[in-house]
Design an enzyme around this catalytic site. Structure first.
Site, PDB file in Angstrom:
ATOM      1  N   GLU A  39      -0.644  15.929 -57.544  1.00 30.48           N
ATOM      2  CA  GLU A  39      -1.375  16.471 -56.613  1.00 30.48           C
ATOM      3  C   GLU A  39      -2.734  16.816 -57.227  1.00 30.48           C
ATOM      4  O   GLU A  39      -3.155  17.415 -58.125  1.00 30.48           O
ATOM      5  CB  GLU A  39      -0.683  17.532 -56.088  1.00 30.48           C
ATOM      6  CG  GLU A  39       0.616  16.965 -55.246  1.00 30.48           C
ATOM      7  CD  GLU A  39       0.770  15.978 -54.380  1.00 30.48           C
ATOM      8  OE1 GLU A  39      -0.542  15.686 -54.070  1.00 30.48           O
ATOM      9  OE2 GLU A  39       1.540  15.548 -54.158  1.00 30.48           O
ATOM     10  N   THR A  40      -3.964  16.340 -56.914  1.00 31.62           N
ATOM     11  CA  THR A  40      -4.794  15.450 -57.389  1.00 31.62           C
ATOM     12  C   THR A  40      -5.977  15.793 -56.241  1.00 31.62           C
ATOM     13  O   THR A  40      -5.766  15.861 -55.050  1.00 31.62           O
ATOM     14  CB  THR A  40      -4.320  14.229 -56.985  1.00 31.62           C
ATOM     15  OG1 THR A  40      -3.397  14.174 -58.128  1.00 31.62           O
ATOM     16  CG2 THR A  40      -5.569  13.011 -57.478  1.00 31.62           C
TER      17      THR A  40
END
Length: 555
Positions: free
Chosen positions: A372-373
């Site tokens: 998650e980025t």
């Protein structure tokens, strides 16, 4: 002369040769493509977009603006990214007329062995906590980019983030909702809870949040350089905290960390050339999907029809099977990435695509030893373009905050496998498999490769399949950049399980089920968040994902 900031699209025509549709496929409602004459920034959070734009307007270039925006995202979107994460970038250098790529992912600690992890019950793919932490490479990547191609110092580019961390900012709605879902996880670490749960709860949408510890950490880096993190006082605190929790990093691991310039890999698709990062990340899967799909008449099938989605889902299964088998640390590959894109390899993979039935399991291709980025993108008035991705991996990464530092350490070690003899088998000093993939598109003009688009899509395992969907939306179906982002996506999860976004009709869902697909619900965040910038004959066009809080903004 003061230049007007543009936040929504004026009424202009897009000067690009693209097919015209009689009727546009359904998309998520909301945004228009943003056009601007000089520079453009597209990120997943408005303050980061504004910070990048301000850098462009005050003498910085696209590289400076990308780093400034990334640093702000570490403050405003702390569950996704920050100094404790990794990063990758693809950069078009206008003056040199070439693409360069930077791998700033860190390596496993000196004590991180397969035997130790197995003995401790390490969970590949989902591990958090101290055992999951590898060297955070992102900060070194920021420094390398700015030092090599920027116009400003790292300290100057960190200034907006330091200001927001110190003085605070109002939290945006989607980020607030995601933050609230992690309360129980953050409470596992006292320093994480003290930093990110003021008053014992997550900040609500519109509520101000400050992070003075992070402001001090970033100011320390600005004043003393990144050595304070990679072996200095900050690094010593990181190592000591991880050691108490059973981690594997030594001070020497931080000191030895070094991002490196790599050659991006590419594949042709419908008159364009799509570029991705080489292993240790999953960019090769997006290229393999596009190559498998290219001979099919996707447009005749109809956008997001059952037959269309079936072909993409089955191509994804083939490409991701190859990811699992062949991709890992670039120094330990069984097969070079280029071999996975040859006509022979792709033709063999395509032969396994069953056009009439969903396959629960597909095998990887044949080994060939020959050859998650957050995501953001920036373009400047000189023509430089940056495709940039930075991540903690899972929400709030490992969940560990070194007391007084204000940022979480990522959990990229979860990307390793414990299976023996693989390119991605965990071992000291290896880089783990990464989901992070910035992307770029060029096309040939007068015999020369010219920049066309910088794009990316965050979201873990959805990224490569999302890249393929985005490119097909734009190139095959003629959607503009914002429509290509908005269009409903699928996400293949595993086996026969597939998630579809709501605008995909019940009739299509029933047809997919009849082909053997098992449809399962997933939250909106599971389908990722994209940003993209297109170079026009004059100026820029950009889009930003309505699934996120961000925006594209230009001047």
């Amino acid at each position: 002369m003061t230049r007007r900031i543009i936040r929504s699209a004026p009424v202009v025509a897009m000067v690009i040769a693209m097919p015209v549709l009689a009727q546009r496929p359904s998309t998520l409602a909301g945004r228009s493509t943003v056009y601007a004459p000089s520079g453009m920034v597209a990120t997943s959070q408005p303050l980061a977009s504004a910070a990048g734009l301000e850098v462009l307007r005050t003498g910085g270039n696209a590289i400076d603006a990308a780093v400034a925006a990334a640093a702000v995202l570490g403050v405003t979107e702390p569950h996704m990214t920050g100094m404790g994460g990794d990063m990758f970038a693809i950069v078009w250098l206008a003056k040199e007329q070439k693409l360069v790529a930077l791998n700033a992912s860190g390596r496993a600690g000196s004590m991180m062995t397969r035997e130790t992890l197995m003995a401790r019950g390490f969970r590949a793919g989902s591990q958090q906590g101290a055992m999951s932490v590898t060297v955070p490479g992102g900060l070194a990547g920021w420094s390398m980019l700015v030092r090599t191609y920027g116009k400003r110092t790292l300290a100057q580019n960190l200034a907006p983030a330091i200001r927001y961390a110190r003085d605070g900012f109002p939290v945006t709605p989607i980020i607030a909702a995601q933050w609230a879902n992690e309360i129980d996880f953050l409470k596992r670490d006292s320093a994480a809870a003290a930093t990110f749960l003021p008053g014992g709860r997550a900040p609500a949408a519109g509520e101000w949040f400050t992070n003075p510890d992070l402001a001090r950490s970033m100011q320390l880096v600005a004043d003393s350089g990144i050595g304070v993190f990679y072996g200095g006082s900050l690094g010593r605190r990181i190592v000591a905290r991880l050691d108490r929790g059973g981690g594997f990093l030594m001070l020497e691991d931080l000191q030895k960390n070094a991002p490196n310039w790599v050659t991006p890999i590419s594949a042709p698709f419908k008159g364009f050339r799509v570029w991705e990062m080489p292993p240790n990340n999953q960019g090769i899967a997006a290229l393999e999907m596009l190559r498998i799909l290219e001979p099919y008449d996707l447009k005749a099938m109809g956008h997001n029809s059952a037959q269309y989605l079936h072909h993409l889902i089955e191509a994804k299964k083939l490409a991701y099977a190859d990811l699992t088998r062949f991709v890992g640390d670039a120094d330990h590959l069984d097969m070079p990435a280029e071999a996975m894109l040859t006509d022979e390899f792709i033709a063999e993979r395509r032969s396994h695509l069953d056009t009439a039935r969903a396959q629960e399991r597909v095998d990887p291709g044949l080994l060939r030893t020959k050859s998650e980025t957050i995501y953001l993108t920036v373009a400047d008035a000189e023509g430089n373009m940056v495709s940039f991705i930075n991540s903690n991996y899972d929400y709030f990464g490992s969940g560990i905050v070194v007391p007084g530092t204000g940022f979480v350490l990522h959990n990229r070690g979860a990307g390793f496998t414990l299976d023996a003899g693989r390119p991605n088998t965990v071992a000291p000093g290896r880089r783990p498999f990464h989901t992070l993939i910035p992307a770029f598109v060029t096309r040939t003009v007068d015999g020369e490769e010219q920049p066309y688009m910088s794009f990316g899509l965050m979201g873990g395992g959805v990224q490569a399949q999302g890249h393929a969907q985005f490119i097909i939306n734009h190139v095959v179906f003629g959607m503009d950049v914002q429509e290509s982002i908005d269009a409903p996506r699928f996400r293949h999860l595993d086996g026969l399980r597939v998630a579809l976004e709501a605008p995909i009709t019940d009739a299509v869902r029933a047809q997919l089920a009849a082909l053997g697909h098992v449809l399962v619900p997933q939250p909106a965040v599971a389908f990722g968040g994209a940003q993209a910038i297109i170079r026009l004959p004059r100026g820029w066009a950009a889009g930003s994902d309505p699934r996120k809080d961000g925006m594209a903004v230009g001047y």
